[in-house]
Write an enzyme that holds these catalytic residues in place. Structure first.
Site, short mmCIF file in Angstrom:
data_model
loop_
_atom_site.label_atom_id
_atom_site.label_comp_id
_atom_site.label_asym_id
_atom_site.label_seq_id
_atom_site.Cartn_x
_atom_site.Cartn_y
_atom_site.Cartn_z
N ASP A 1 39.62 39.13 47.47
CA ASP A 1 39.10 37.79 47.75
C ASP A 1 38.04 37.83 48.84
O ASP A 1 37.07 37.08 48.78
CB ASP A 1 40.24 36.85 48.14
CG ASP A 1 40.95 36.32 46.90
OD1 ASP A 1 40.25 35.92 45.96
OD2 ASP A 1 42.18 36.34 46.88
N HIS B 1 43.09 39.65 38.06
CA HIS B 1 44.52 40.00 38.05
C HIS B 1 44.94 40.68 36.76
O HIS B 1 45.92 41.42 36.75
CB HIS B 1 45.36 38.77 38.38
CG HIS B 1 45.29 38.44 39.84
ND1 HIS B 1 44.41 37.52 40.34
CD2 HIS B 1 45.93 38.98 40.90
CE1 HIS B 1 44.54 37.49 41.65
NE2 HIS B 1 45.44 38.36 42.02
N GLU C 1 41.57 37.26 54.12
CA GLU C 1 40.78 37.34 52.89
C GLU C 1 39.79 36.19 52.76
O GLU C 1 39.09 36.07 51.76
CB GLU C 1 41.72 37.39 51.66
CG GLU C 1 42.76 36.31 51.61
CD GLU C 1 43.73 36.46 50.45
OE1 GLU C 1 43.43 37.18 49.48
OE2 GLU C 1 44.80 35.84 50.50
N CYS D 1 45.41 45.51 51.32
CA CYS D 1 46.11 45.54 50.04
C CYS D 1 45.20 45.13 48.89
O CYS D 1 45.64 44.99 47.76
CB CYS D 1 47.37 44.68 50.08
SG CYS D 1 47.03 42.97 50.50
#
Ligand code: PEP
Ligand code: MG
Length: 581
Positions: free
Chosen positions: A458, A191, A434, A505
């Site tokens: 993920d 992230h 995911e 995404c």
């Protein structure tokens, strides 16, 4: 001059002076002392406490000037902890009875205090554990005569060099001053990397030991396009990179000409390009880069700043801001809180899980903190009157979990009706896919939702069993692994059979190398950092669907990601003109 290679984390080039951020991984020395040395140890401790008090007072003044009264409460709490006479007494006892050095005694006392707080039934007290660690860290730096740097100290343009950098730290740093990141750790889909791309800060990650190769003030070049850092470059190299930077900037500027054109292939196949946002202020960049709505708004970033748990009103305002910013026609997909893994809410979670990536994350967190979950759902429903809000649930692993979150949503909807709070009755509900188990039952999940969004960050991590943030095994993190591609195809097919659109995404959606492949697989919506949108659009507008499907047919026959990587790279280079220095 020296060049070190890492992982390209966020595109762009930064040239500037290093700010070395080194307050992590403190090693506490432990050694015995003699009885007569006990007073001396306590003196050292009080000296360190005094220095820490001065630091905190200074920080308080600076923070007051920069942010008004906002962060003062945390600093006041830290000053109170520092001045607690009981803590000092306990350390004194530890030193004189156990005959250990001050650092060790302090560590023991703080651990004991934190354990007691964690056992407490009082939520407020439990939440103070991070404050104790923070104060401990500050005092310890002074005890060890180490220089502790804080991100608040960044007052001029720098390249931030650090071992690691938490997403919450990226959120709080002053973005006008930080021109680039160069980190020892981190993977492309961590992230921290995602935030760097969102804020358009060039970043090189996974450099292993850059922190021991530079000092604050050294000049470096961080090349986020190629994943390289040049330490103390000579004049010629700097000039060369200034030219590269100019070329890169003009390439980016040229792409802006595409911003109003549709994402359509040369034979008329239309897809939608949407933005991933972490903070509402990014709407502006999304619009500049021609986003057709928001495919992922990571709402958890409203909760990640230390000391800030967004309440219903704050959340409502943030969602409404994004909806109004995007206009009433474009969808805005707000994902419910996805914390855990590398995103820890300092006030609510302590990062002591053995396997945080497999742990108390996303909907699992929400379903065990239904108070927080319901507040969020209500804020989303309230905001839904301002545009096309879509609710998306992350990390769904099975149908029971999905039913549980949908029931919760139904109840909150009912509450709104009873309280006469208007909301969009036909609000669209989707799930991220995911988790491999969810991919395998995507045909079942598709019957119950309005859309899918594939979270490849993920999905790749769980499919290949490779931690997405660990630079040591980053070579295994392969979006073109045949196992991953089969999952993507399966999810898209399940969605289409059920008549629902399928988006993506995860970062793969914004990787130009994957664009044609994903088109050929039938992806309907690509959602990515705003800065990545126009390059992907340029590629989509220069190929036809038929050739994209042929590419998919070819690569789905292949057995190794190496072969697929080579084949796709060659295919793309032959058809698409990529930016080169
Ligand atoms: C993903 O997993 O692909 C995703 C988009 O979510 P996050 O990166 O926030 O886990
Ligand atoms: Mg995810």
């Amino acid at each position: 001059m020296k060049t070190i290679t890492g992982i390209p984390g966020s595109p762009g080039i930064a040239i500037g002076k290093v700010f070395l951020y080194t307050n992590q991984n403190l090693k506490v020395p432990v050694y015995p002392i003699e009885e007569k040395e006990a007073d001396g140890e306590m003196e050292r401790l009080f000296e360190a406490v005094e220095k820490t008090r001065n630091d905190l007072q200074e920080l308080k003044e600076r923070s007051k000037k920069q942010n008004g009264e906002k962060d003062l409460e945390i600093i006041e709490t830290h000053l109170m902890i520092l001045d607690d006479p009981d803590l000092a007494d306990q350390v004194r006892k530890e030193v004189s009875q156990q005959l250990v050095n001050a650092e060790r005694a302090l560590e023991v006392v703080i651990s004991r205090t934190v354990e007691a707080l964690e056992r407490s039934a009082d939520e407020y007290l439990k939440e103070r554990t991070m404050d104790f660690y923070d104060v401990f860290n500050r005092v310890m730096h002074h005890l060890l005569y180490l220089e502790r740097t804080t991100l608040y100290e960044i007052q001029h343009q720098v390249i931030l060099v650090s071992g690691t950098l938490l997403p919450s730290e990226v959120l709080t740093l002053n973005k006008t001053y930080v021109k680039g990141f160069a980190l020892d750790a981190g993977g492309k889909t961590s992230h921290t990397a995602i935030l760097a791309r969102s804020f358009e800060i060039p970043a090189v990650l996974g450099l292993v030991d850059i922190t021991s190769q530079v000092s604050s003030g050294d000049v470096i070049i961080a090349d986020g396009n190629e994943g390289k850092v040049i330490i103390r470059p000579d004049r010629e190299t700097i000039e060369e990179y200034v030219t590269r930077l100019t070329k890169w900037e003009s390439h980016e500027k040229k792409l802006l000409e595409l911003h109003e054109l549709p994402a359509v292939t040369t034979d008329g196949h239309r897809v939608h390009l949407r933005a991933n946002l972490e903070i509402p202020e990014e709407v502006e960049s999304a619009l500049i880069h021609g986003a057709e709505g928001v495919g992922l708004y990571r709402s958890e970033f409203l909760f990640l700043k230390p000391g800030e748990i967004a309440d219903e009103q704050e959340q409502y305002e943030a969602y409404a801001k994004v909806l109004k910013g995007m206009g009433s026609q474009l969808p805005v997909t707000v994902r419910t809180i996805d914390v855990g893994g590398d995103k820890v809410i300092p006030e609510l979670q302590v990062s002591d899980e053995e396997n945080p990536i497999l742990g108390w994350r996303a909907v699992r967190f929400c379903l065990s903190r239904r108070d927080i979950f319901r507040t969020q759902l209500k804020a989303m429903l309230r905001a839904s009157v301002h545009g096309q809000l879509r609710i998306m649930f992350p990390m769904i692993s099975g149908i029971e979990e999905l039913e549980d979150v949908l029931n919760e949503l139904d109840e909150v909807k009912q509450e709104c009706r009873e309280q006469e709070i208007p909301f969009d009755e036909s609000i669209q509900i989707g799930t991220m896919i995911e988790v491999p188990a969810a991919a395998l039952i995507s045909d079942i999940i598709a019957q119950r939702v309005d859309f899918f969004s594939i979270g490849t960050n993920d999905l790749i991590q769980y499919t290949i069993a490779v931690d997405r943030g660990n630079e040591k095994i980053a070579y295994l993190y392969q979006p073109f692994h045949p196992g991953v591609l089969r999952f993507i195809r399966m999810i898209i097919d399940s969605g289409h059979k059920a008549g629902i659109p399928v988006g993506m995404c995860g970062e793969m959606a914004g990787d130009p190398l994957s664009t044609v492949l994903l088109l050929g697989l039938g992806l309907d919506e690509f959602s990515m950092s705003p800065a990545a949108l126009l390059e992907v659009k340029r590629i989509i507008r220069s190929v036809n669907l038929h050739e994209a499907q042929e590419l998919v047919d070819d690569i789905m026959e292949m057995q190794s990601y190496r072969d697929i990587n080579t084949y796709v790279r060659k295919w793309m280079n032959e058809r698409i003109k990529f930016f080169k220095y």
